[in-house]
Design an enzyme around this catalytic site. Structure first.
Site, PDB file in Angstrom:
ATOM      1  N   ARG A  80      11.402 -15.655  -2.800  1.00  0.00           N
ATOM      2  CA  ARG A  80      11.660 -16.192  -1.382  1.00  0.00           C
ATOM      3  C   ARG A  80      12.172 -17.387  -2.503  1.00  0.00           C
ATOM      4  NH1 ARG A  80      11.975 -13.084   1.143  1.00  0.00           N
ATOM      5  NH2 ARG A  80      10.829 -12.927   3.415  1.00  0.00           N
ATOM      6  N   GLU A 101      20.672 -20.497   1.559  1.00  0.00           N
ATOM      7  CA  GLU A 101      21.947 -19.003   1.568  1.00  0.00           C
ATOM      8  C   GLU A 101      22.222 -19.571   3.280  1.00  0.00           C
ATOM      9  OE1 GLU A 101      18.958 -15.997   1.875  1.00  0.00           O
ATOM     10  OE2 GLU A 101      17.970 -16.082  -0.228  1.00  0.00           O
ATOM     11  N   HIS A 140      21.292 -12.247  -1.745  1.00  0.00           N
ATOM     12  CA  HIS A 140      19.748 -11.597  -0.684  1.00  0.00           C
ATOM     13  C   HIS A 140      20.193  -9.819  -0.903  1.00  0.00           C
ATOM     14  CE1 HIS A 140      16.206 -12.953   1.597  1.00  0.00           C
ATOM     15  NE2 HIS A 140      15.952 -12.275   1.034  1.00  0.00           N
TER      16      HIS A 140
END
Length: 619
Positions: free
Chosen positions: A307, A336, A355
């Site tokens: 994370r 993000e 990601h």
């Protein structure tokens, strides 16, 4: 009565069809099958308990009078809104059971406009499921499925208040995330991304992109759960020495793959590479900050596929600039997507990916199947091990146990804070003292809340009565219960509750009982949960706010000295309690404070000659 369900007739029933009854108090609809708890109560444990056949869905039904009840006969297919792309295998499962609406890239307004027509919603990480969404559903939305592990984008409190179950898919992408972590590790060590960009720019810079070898280097895996342990296995295959830090990882599981569990400080100070696999919680938010980077080995390399928020990104840029951190490989970010002008992403010593941890064909299909099965099971009324809210407890039981539920979680949170850094929790023993016979005391919710208090502070898992035992087992926690009968005329369900953490080291030695366990005990007095025992010392402390526990020599002036130090820093004392073994011998002083003292203040308390040890606890 097979195939029918009787329920009290609502006072203002619609003449055509009954959708999920809107109620604010628990109502029991009984049937001879599995049941699930939904509801509209503001309490996270109260709700509407619905029981119905597992092969039927009953949100829209015809009705007719049946004695004094409502007879439900017909079944309609539920509607599932899939708001982000889902693998075809998962969609195929959903379509066999429900009407499926695949509508991607919805704005909040568009999602709110659709949601009142849906019984379930499936999202990934990009869709925010806010209180507005639950409000707009008007009570129809019963399940939110998160296709993945983290549920930061789902408002759990709003879901629970709306009687909406939230489930996730925590296992399917484990290998994919681990593989991506290893990919970043190797790519960073050999400057693969930078060299590729240089080649595409028409350059040939062999000398500039000299890398480092992995063989014989030490990798610290921070968080030894599913992904972390898989990364460790693969790193061992690359010839790396692997250590790990995780307060809940069983030592035998780590030893089985040749990994040594160490303290946090030892891990970061000895590692050549640090791979992060911890959840984002209040405890881990910005855990890697200026203070942490000051303790790392000069030239360390950091990988993060967990994370983004566990790293203070500004602090990481500073550490990269001054050479404390040689390189970083990042798949996740605090925001993000990150800003286009992000100094961190643009840094020449950073390898960044958008990601991609779970982004393999196999993982996407696996997650799709896992979340589809969880959503379908929940809509059928089956218990889901991946449920992250909505405990199933009869309202009358919860009403009686309400203060003990709070006590149980507080005792768990307090006990786990007493565990020394490198010591993994192996066993938990809960002792209930009660005048009731076992069949008249339902302790499931109490055990679940103790588990919640122990695990949640450092985990992304949300514990409730549905998943407590499963989660404890997955993390290697052996939880046992013992009941001691005590004859009493009191009508209270419990006289006391003790939590023992066995075979662990304590950062506060006085919390160890004669048996060597960390032991805390609590009682409910006048409806208020209170701490009544720490180790072998009796205390009387309200379990709220923050507490400083001090072991000191029982002599005049200690209370005044501590109070003066706190007062000088404007830290307000809410209560103070002293328990001692004998006059002028050892004593435990428990001090409740409204604010969190800074490190300097706590250091001054520890420097008082009569104080032998102390610990600050957040409750």
């Amino acid at each position: 009565m097979a195939g029918a369900l009787l329920a009290p007739l609502p006072s203002a029933a619609a003449p055509e069809a009954l959708l999920w009854p809107s109620v604010t108090t628990p109502v029991l609809y009984s049937f001879s099958s599995s049941s699930f708890l939904f509801g509209r109560s503001r309490s996270p444990f109260l709700g509407l308990r619905l029981s119905y056949p597992t092969n039927h869905w009953i949100p829209a039904v015809s009705r007719r009078r049946a004695g004094r009840g409502l007879r439900i006969e017909a079944a309609a297919r539920p509607t599932v809104l899939v708001a982000e792309k889902l693998g075809e295998a998962g969609l195929a499962l959903l379509r066999k059971f429900a009407n499926v609406d695949c509508s991607y890239n919805l704005s909040l307004e568009e999602l709110c406009a659709k949601i009142s027509l849906c019984d379930a919603l499936i999202v990934r990480s990009g869709t925010k499921v806010t209180p507005e969404v639950f409000e707009a559903s008007k009570g129809r939305l019963k399940v939110v499925g998160r296709a993945g592990v983290g549920i930061d984008n789902v408002d759990l409190q709003a879901a629970t208040e709306s009687g909406c179950l939230v489930v996730n898919a925590p296992t399917a992408n484990t290998v994919a995330a681990a593989e991506h972590g290893i990919a970043l590790l190797v790519a960073m060590a050999r400057n693969v991304a930078q060299a590729d960009a240089s080649m595409k720019a028409g350059k040939w810079q062999r000398n500039k992109y000299v890398g480092v070898s992995l063989v014989g280097k030490t990798l610290a895996v921070m968080g030894f759960g599913k992904v972390g342990s898989e990364v460790a296995r693969r790193a061992k295959g690359l010839g790396m020495n692997v250590i790990a830090h995780d307060p809940y990882a069983p030592a035998d599981r780590a030893n089985a793959i040749g990994v040594e569990l160490v303290s946090f400080d030892e891990a970061i100070s000895t590692a050549d590479f640090i791979s992060l696999h911890m959840p984002l919680t209040p405890t881990t938010a910005k855990l890697f900050n200026d203070e942490t980077f000051a303790k790392v080995k000069k030239g360390v390399r950091i990988i993060n596929v967990a994370r983004g928020g566990v790293i203070d990104e500004d602090a990481l840029v500073r550490a990269l600039d001054n050479g404390t951190v040689a390189q970083a490989a990042l798949d996740v970010f605090t925001v993000e997507p990150p800003p286009k002008d992000s100094k961190l992403v643009m840094h020449e010593n950073v390898t960044a990916t958008p990601h991609l941890g779970a982004s393999t064909v196999e993982a996407q299909e696996g997650v799709a199947v896992e979340i589809a099965e969880a959503v379908i099971g929940a809509l059928k009324g089956e218990l889901a091990a991946t449920a992250v809210n909505a405990p199933m407890v009869p309202a009358e039981v919860l009403s009686e146990l309400a203060p003990y539920v709070i006590l149980a979680e507080k005792l768990g949170r307090l006990a786990v804070q007493l565990v020394a850094g490198g010591s993994g929790i192996k066993g938990v023993k809960v002792v209930y003292t009660s005048a009731r016979v076992p069949d008249d005391l339902d302790t499931r919710i109490l055990r679940a809340m103790i588990t919640k208090g122990i695990i949640e502070p450092i985990s992304s898992v949300f514990i409730n009565i549905v998943n407590a035992d499963y989660t404890a087992k997955q993390r290697g926690l052996r939880i046992s219960e013992e009941r001691i009968y005590r004859d009493s005329s009191l009508e209270a369900p419990l006289d006391s509750m003790q939590v023992h953490l066995t075979n662990v080291e304590s950062k506060f030695a006085s919390a160890l009982s004669d048996s060597g366990d960390i032991t805390v005990e609590g009682r409910v007095k006048d409806g208020i949960p209170r701490l009544t025992l720490v180790g072998s010392f009796s205390v009387d402390v309200s379990l709220e706010g923050n507490v400083i526990l001090c072991r000191n020599v029982d002599q005049p002036g200690n209370i005044g000295r501590v109070g003066k130090i706190l007062g000088e820093q404007n830290v307000n004392i809410s209560f103070m309690s002293v328990g001692r073994t004998a006059p002028r011998k050892q004593a435990i002083m428990a001090i409740g404070v409204d604010e969190e003292p800074n490190k300097e203040t706590l250091k001054k308390i520890g420097e008082i000659p009569a104080i032998k040890e102390f610990v600050f606890l957040k409750l």
